[in-house]
Design a protein around this motif. Structure first.
Motif, PDB file in Angstrom:
ATOM      1  N   ALA A 293       0.828  -1.213   0.000  1.00 43.28           N
ATOM      2  CA  ALA A 293       0.000   0.000   0.000  1.00 43.28           C
ATOM      3  C   ALA A 293       0.859   1.258   0.000  1.00 43.28           C
ATOM      4  CB  ALA A 293      -0.913  -0.006   1.222  1.00 43.28           C
ATOM      5  N   GLY A 294       2.130   1.131   0.409  1.00 37.38           N
ATOM      6  CA  GLY A 294       2.972   2.306   0.574  1.00 37.38           C
ATOM      7  C   GLY A 294       3.485   2.911  -0.715  1.00 37.38           C
ATOM      8  N   ASN A 295       3.370   2.185  -1.847  1.00 38.23           N
ATOM      9  CA  ASN A 295       3.910   2.749  -3.089  1.00 38.23           C
ATOM     10  C   ASN A 295       2.854   3.467  -3.919  1.00 38.23           C
ATOM     11  OD1 ASN A 295       2.425   0.718  -4.389  1.00 38.23           O
ATOM     12  ND2 ASN A 295       4.197  -0.641  -4.571  1.00 38.23           N
ATOM     13  N   ILE A 296       1.760   3.853  -3.293  1.00 37.59           N
ATOM     14  CA  ILE A 296       0.684   4.528  -4.037  1.00 37.59           C
ATOM     15  C   ILE A 296       1.154   5.870  -4.604  1.00 37.59           C
ATOM     16  CG2 ILE A 296      -0.273   5.624  -1.960  1.00 37.59           C
ATOM     17  CD1 ILE A 296      -3.043   5.272  -3.261  1.00 37.59           C
ATOM     18  N   THR A 297       2.088   6.539  -3.914  1.00 32.97           N
ATOM     19  CA  THR A 297       2.575   7.825  -4.435  1.00 32.97           C
ATOM     20  C   THR A 297       3.336   7.635  -5.740  1.00 32.97           C
ATOM     21  OG1 THR A 297       4.554   7.640  -3.044  1.00 32.97           O
ATOM     22  CG2 THR A 297       2.685   8.862  -2.147  1.00 32.97           C
ATOM     23  N   GLU A 298       4.085   6.511  -5.859  1.00 36.57           N
ATOM     24  CA  GLU A 298       4.806   6.251  -7.106  1.00 36.57           C
ATOM     25  C   GLU A 298       3.835   5.894  -8.231  1.00 36.57           C
ATOM     26  OE1 GLU A 298       8.073   5.757  -9.738  1.00 36.57           O
ATOM     27  OE2 GLU A 298       7.667   6.927  -7.919  1.00 36.57           O
ATOM     28  N   LYS A 299       2.754   5.179  -7.893  1.00 35.29           N
ATOM     29  CA  LYS A 299       1.736   4.884  -8.907  1.00 35.29           C
ATOM     30  C   LYS A 299       1.114   6.176  -9.426  1.00 35.29           C
ATOM     31  CE  LYS A 299       0.470   0.704  -6.387  1.00 35.29           C
ATOM     32  NZ  LYS A 299      -0.585   0.107  -5.542  1.00 35.29           N
ATOM     33  N   GLU A 300       0.829   7.096  -8.520  1.00 38.28           N
ATOM     34  CA  GLU A 300       0.230   8.367  -8.935  1.00 38.28           C
ATOM     35  C   GLU A 300       1.212   9.182  -9.769  1.00 38.28           C
ATOM     36  OE1 GLU A 300      -0.855  10.049  -5.210  1.00 38.28           O
ATOM     37  OE2 GLU A 300      -2.774   8.981  -5.095  1.00 38.28           O
ATOM     38  N   ARG A 301       2.499   9.088  -9.444  1.00 32.70           N
ATOM     39  CA  ARG A 301       3.510   9.820 -10.206  1.00 32.70           C
ATOM     40  C   ARG A 301       3.588   9.298 -11.637  1.00 32.70           C
ATOM     41  NH1 ARG A 301       9.351  10.461 -10.914  1.00 32.70           N
ATOM     42  NH2 ARG A 301       9.645   8.252 -10.443  1.00 32.70           N
ATOM     43  N   ILE A 302       3.504   7.972 -11.802  1.00 36.49           N
ATOM     44  CA  ILE A 302       3.514   7.392 -13.143  1.00 36.49           C
ATOM     45  C   ILE A 302       2.244   7.788 -13.896  1.00 36.49           C
ATOM     46  CG2 ILE A 302       3.411   5.214 -14.412  1.00 36.49           C
ATOM     47  CD1 ILE A 302       5.156   3.997 -12.212  1.00 36.49           C
ATOM     48  N   ALA A 303       1.112   7.768 -13.190  1.00 35.84           N
ATOM     49  CA  ALA A 303      -0.158   8.110 -13.832  1.00 35.84           C
ATOM     50  C   ALA A 303      -0.159   9.546 -14.347  1.00 35.84           C
ATOM     51  CB  ALA A 303      -1.310   7.901 -12.847  1.00 35.84           C
ATOM     52  N   ASN A 304       0.579  10.421 -13.686  1.00 32.47           N
ATOM     53  CA  ASN A 304       0.628  11.836 -14.078  1.00 32.47           C
ATOM     54  C   ASN A 304       2.011  12.211 -14.607  1.00 32.47           C
ATOM     55  OD1 ASN A 304      -2.120  12.626 -12.953  1.00 32.47           O
ATOM     56  ND2 ASN A 304      -1.147  11.868 -11.103  1.00 32.47           N
ATOM     57  N   SER A 305       2.639  11.287 -15.340  1.00 30.75           N
ATOM     58  CA  SER A 305       4.045  11.449 -15.713  1.00 30.75           C
ATOM     59  C   SER A 305       4.282  12.209 -17.018  1.00 30.75           C
ATOM     60  CB  SER A 305       4.703  10.064 -15.828  1.00 30.75           C
ATOM     61  OG  SER A 305       4.067   9.294 -16.835  1.00 30.75           O
ATOM     62  N   ARG A 306       3.260  12.603 -17.730  1.00 28.95           N
ATOM     63  CA  ARG A 306       3.474  13.214 -19.044  1.00 28.95           C
ATOM     64  C   ARG A 306       4.398  14.436 -19.003  1.00 28.95           C
ATOM     65  NH1 ARG A 306      -2.574  12.624 -21.831  1.00 28.95           N
ATOM     66  NH2 ARG A 306      -2.649  10.347 -21.693  1.00 28.95           N
ATOM     67  N   PRO A 307       4.268  15.323 -18.018  1.00 25.24           N
ATOM     68  CA  PRO A 307       5.197  16.457 -17.990  1.00 25.24           C
ATOM     69  C   PRO A 307       6.627  16.048 -17.629  1.00 25.24           C
ATOM     70  CG  PRO A 307       3.195  16.899 -16.714  1.00 25.24           C
ATOM     71  CD  PRO A 307       3.225  15.434 -16.993  1.00 25.24           C
ATOM     72  N   ILE A 308       6.822  14.853 -17.063  1.00 26.57           N
ATOM     73  CA  ILE A 308       8.144  14.426 -16.601  1.00 26.57           C
ATOM     74  C   ILE A 308       8.787  13.482 -17.607  1.00 26.57           C
ATOM     75  CG2 ILE A 308       9.414  13.441 -14.663  1.00 26.57           C
ATOM     76  CD1 ILE A 308       6.860  13.901 -12.977  1.00 26.57           C
ATOM     77  N   PHE A 309       8.163  12.343 -17.837  1.00 22.25           N
ATOM     78  CA  PHE A 309       8.648  11.386 -18.849  1.00 22.25           C
ATOM     79  C   PHE A 309       7.418  10.813 -19.555  1.00 22.25           C
ATOM     80  CE2 PHE A 309       8.713   9.479 -14.600  1.00 22.25           C
ATOM     81  CZ  PHE A 309       7.818   8.429 -14.720  1.00 22.25           C
ATOM     82  N   ASP A 310       7.185  11.278 -20.735  1.00 26.57           N
ATOM     83  CA  ASP A 310       5.973  10.929 -21.472  1.00 26.57           C
ATOM     84  C   ASP A 310       6.071   9.494 -21.976  1.00 26.57           C
ATOM     85  OD1 ASP A 310       3.689  10.835 -22.924  1.00 26.57           O
ATOM     86  OD2 ASP A 310       4.025  12.714 -24.013  1.00 26.57           O
ATOM     87  N   ALA A 311       5.177   8.615 -21.493  1.00 27.60           N
ATOM     88  CA  ALA A 311       5.202   7.203 -21.877  1.00 27.60           C
ATOM     89  C   ALA A 311       4.149   6.865 -22.921  1.00 27.60           C
ATOM     90  CB  ALA A 311       4.997   6.328 -20.632  1.00 27.60           C
ATOM     91  N   ARG A 312       3.451   7.856 -23.450  1.00 26.91           N
ATOM     92  CA  ARG A 312       2.397   7.584 -24.437  1.00 26.91           C
ATOM     93  C   ARG A 312       2.983   6.949 -25.686  1.00 26.91           C
ATOM     94  NH1 ARG A 312      -0.409  13.358 -24.814  1.00 26.91           N
ATOM     95  NH2 ARG A 312       1.813  13.914 -24.611  1.00 26.91           N
ATOM     96  N   GLY A 313       2.406   5.800 -26.050  1.00 27.77           N
ATOM     97  CA  GLY A 313       2.850   5.106 -27.253  1.00 27.77           C
ATOM     98  C   GLY A 313       4.217   4.465 -27.140  1.00 27.77           C
ATOM     99  N   LYS A 314       4.769   4.349 -25.919  1.00 24.60           N
ATOM    100  CA  LYS A 314       6.121   3.837 -25.721  1.00 24.60           C
ATOM    101  C   LYS A 314       6.114   2.372 -25.279  1.00 24.60           C
ATOM    102  CE  LYS A 314       7.818   7.858 -26.671  1.00 24.60           C
ATOM    103  NZ  LYS A 314       8.406   8.729 -25.670  1.00 24.60           N
ATOM    104  N   ILE A 315       7.318   1.767 -25.360  1.00 27.57           N
ATOM    105  CA  ILE A 315       7.523   0.390 -24.919  1.00 27.57           C
ATOM    106  C   ILE A 315       8.112   0.425 -23.509  1.00 27.57           C
ATOM    107  CG2 ILE A 315       8.622  -1.823 -25.410  1.00 27.57           C
ATOM    108  CD1 ILE A 315       6.631  -0.905 -27.535  1.00 27.57           C
ATOM    109  N   VAL A 316       7.494  -0.298 -22.592  1.00 25.55           N
ATOM    110  CA  VAL A 316       7.938  -0.345 -21.195  1.00 25.55           C
ATOM    111  C   VAL A 316       8.345  -1.771 -20.852  1.00 25.55           C
ATOM    112  CG1 VAL A 316       7.279   0.032 -18.785  1.00 25.55           C
ATOM    113  CG2 VAL A 316       6.406   1.564 -20.565  1.00 25.55           C
ATOM    114  N   VAL A 317       9.464  -1.919 -20.163  1.00 27.77           N
ATOM    115  CA  VAL A 317       9.888  -3.210 -19.629  1.00 27.77           C
ATOM    116  C   VAL A 317       9.863  -3.103 -18.111  1.00 27.77           C
ATOM    117  CG1 VAL A 317      11.801  -4.836 -19.366  1.00 27.77           C
ATOM    118  CG2 VAL A 317      11.269  -3.881 -21.613  1.00 27.77           C
TER     119      VAL A 317
END
Length: 581
Positions: free
Chosen positions: A342-366
């Motif tokens: 439950a403690g990593n919810i802040t990192e999940k939210e950061r990824i969910a709102n990551s477009r201004p930081i590292f845009d993952a739209r249309g990208k390949i993730v490993v």
């Protein structure tokens, strides 16, 4: 004769101190407001002829309703003969009074102060219950339900000859300690609740519960005492399945918990249900140490894989699965075999709102350590990733990931273990059901999830040189996977390595230097650049763009995520255009 509720009459300047003390003990009835005593008297049928008592002006006093605990429940209702308050000092001198055992803060221990505070029995109707307090919190419901359930048993035991040194003396005076030691916090997920490790293990709880269990057995379970108790706790905590947790061993790469189920149907694991501490192991699969191997044969020769202990579909069906939804993403896991962090919810939210930081739209993730999909599912549901390649050791976590993908309507396919067959890239795989469009509803346009069970090093050829983002989410350290992260990144575009690591306070800069130095060496080995001059090769640009503190892991140790941007020398950043609308 109707019973009264106990009410403390406290000078207005001491109200705050008493509120904190009584709340910590779990004694105050929070469904009733702290009200001026004169207002209480008016509601009870008119003010008393005199609001003076023992030389004190009670018009300046506040009234606090207590829970009818222990001997308090024996207070008679107020009447013409029984209206005078009793000094708190007098009650404290009586060792049989429940309030005598309460620990008071230093500012409330002065005898002169205690003599100015009084207790009186009042009719419950004298208090008005505000609408916003009509609904009890789970803790308040647990406290009141426990008091009502245990009172008749404690009354019976207090006059019984069965008391002994082994089981302890139990009476109504035991009730305040029981209420005060109920768990105050827990983790709640849909229909599953995880209590702290010491829940119901602090004396006198083990003595009381053992006495109830023995009484239940003597009566042949005809009164279902323990079943009633379990139902009470379930209703208070609003959960069908309740368990106590333990610390997850740091050295276990599978991140397998060790929990003690209390209530609910745990199917084949009902044998582990117990309200008492037990040393027997709850894990029923092999122990796995983290390692990286160069061949399938090396994996077969270690204890990383045991064909006799690989769970089957029947095993998955015979286990209890919990679910929860965070930020519109569903997760599923088997609590007996996997954890939910439950403690990593802040990192999940950061990824969910990551477009201004590292845009993952249309990208390949490993995702080299996907677990049940903490971050991979967020990349697909919120960050707009095209494909997520997900690696995971624990077969129970893999099954949880599949269940979570289906719950979120994400298309997936899972390759068979590399151990069981050929190392060919054309290895058979299992596919999830295709999304079926629903008439009148816009279809969800999520990317695809590709799952690789077992050692992530055995699957590198499937995603090498393809990734724009690599998630290295293993703690306390994901260093064994750094080389795989470098190999996975696109040689023409590069991308981001999201490195998870536990770092001691004061060692942040040292770790960042070590990380950068290690990555430069790995890029020189696995992704060397063309020689452009006699002075040497062009080098990759490797820069730490952000360092995120996720949560505290241990005293003076924090779980961090370091975003490292890695770009080849020929990479040209796209020019961002802004619409002037």
């Amino acid at each position: 004769m109707t019973l009264a509720i106990p009410v403390l009459l406290v000078p207005a300047n001491l109200t705050k101190h008493f509120k904190v003390t009584l709340d910590n003990a779990g004694w105050r009835d929070k469904t009733k407001l702290i009200t001026r005593y004169t207002q209480i008297l008016v509601r009870a049928g008119g003010p008393h002829e005199s609001c003076q008592h023992a030389g004190y002006d009670l018009t300046l006093y506040m009234a606090m309703a207590l829970l009818p605990i222990g001997a308090f429940s024996m207070l008679p209702s107020p009447s013409a003969e029984n209206r005078d308050p009793t000094s708190l000092w007098t009650l404290i001198q009586d060792p049989s009074s429940p309030i005598s055992s309460l620990e008071w803060p230093s500012m409330l221990t002065d005898p002169e102060v205690l003599k100015s505070i009084f207790m009186v029995g009042m009719d419950p109707s004298a208090f008005t219950t505000p609408k916003h307090l009509l609904v009890q919190t789970p803790l308040e419901k647990l406290q009141q339900s426990t008091e009502a359930f245990l009172t008749p048993y404690l009354q019976s035991w207090s006059t019984s000859d069965e008391q002994s040194a082994d089981t302890g003396h139990l009476s109504l005076n035991t009730l305040p300690r029981l209420i005060a030691s109920l768990p105050q916090k827990w983790e709640h997920y849909s229909t599953f609740t995880l209590l702290p490790p010491a829940a119901f293990l602090i004396e006198p709880w083990p003595t009381v519960l053992k006495r109830l269990e023995n009484l239940d057995q003597v009566q042949g379970h005809r009164n279902a005492i323990m079943a009633q108790w379990e139902k009470l706790v379930q209703e208070a905590l609003q959960s069908s399945h309740i368990a106590c947790k333990a610390i997850i061993p740091v050295q276990d790469v599978l991140r397998r918990p060790k929990i003690r189920p209390l209530t609910g149907d745990w199917k084949i694991h009902n044998k582990h249900k117990s309200w008492f501490e037990d040393d027997h192991g709850l894990l029923e699969h092999q122990h796995v140490e983290p390692a990286i191997h160069d061949s399938v044969e090396q994996v077969k020769q270690t204890d990383l894989y045991d064909e006799n202990n690989v769970p089957t579909e029947d095993d998955f069906k015979d286990a209890y699965w919990a679910e929860t939804c965070q930020n519109h993403v569903w997760y599923s896991w088997a609590p007996m075999f996997t954890m939910f962090s439950a403690g990593n919810i802040t990192e999940k939210e950061r990824i969910a709102n990551s477009r201004p930081i590292f845009d993952a739209r249309g990208k390949i993730v490993v995702d080299l350590y996907v677990g049940i999909g903490y971050f991979s599912l967020v990349y697909l549901v919120h960050a707009g990733a095209k494909t997520v390649h997900a690696c995971e050791w624990n077969p129970w976590s893999v099954k949880g990931l599949v269940r979570g993908a289906e719950k979120n309507d994400i298309e997936w396919k899972q390759y068979q273990s590399r151990i069981s067959g050929s190392s060919s890239i054309d290895q058979p795989f299992t596919e999830g059901k295709k999304r079926i469009p629903i008439a009148g509803k816009k279809p969800k346009e999520y990317g695809n999830l590709v799952i690789y069970p077992g050692d992530n090093a055995q699957w590198i050829e499937f995603f090498e040189n393809r990734a724009h983002h690599v998630n290295l989410g293993l703690i306390p350290s994901a260093e064994p996977g750094w080389v795989l992260g470098v190999r996975a990144l696109s040689p023409t575009e590069g991308g981001y390595l999201h490195v998870h690591h536990n770092i001691r306070v004061g060692e942040e800069e040292t770790f960042k230097e070590y990380l950068l130095e290690s990555l430069r060496g790995l890029f020189m080995k696995w992704k060397p650049c063309k020689k452009t001059s006699a002075h040497g090769d062009e080098a990759w640009s490797i820069d730490i763009r952000h360092m995120e503190s996720v949560k505290s892991f241990a005293p003076m140790v924090f779980h961090y995520v370091v975003d490292v941007e890695c770009r080849p020398p020929q990479f040209i950043r796209p020019i961002k255009t802004h619409s002037t609308g």
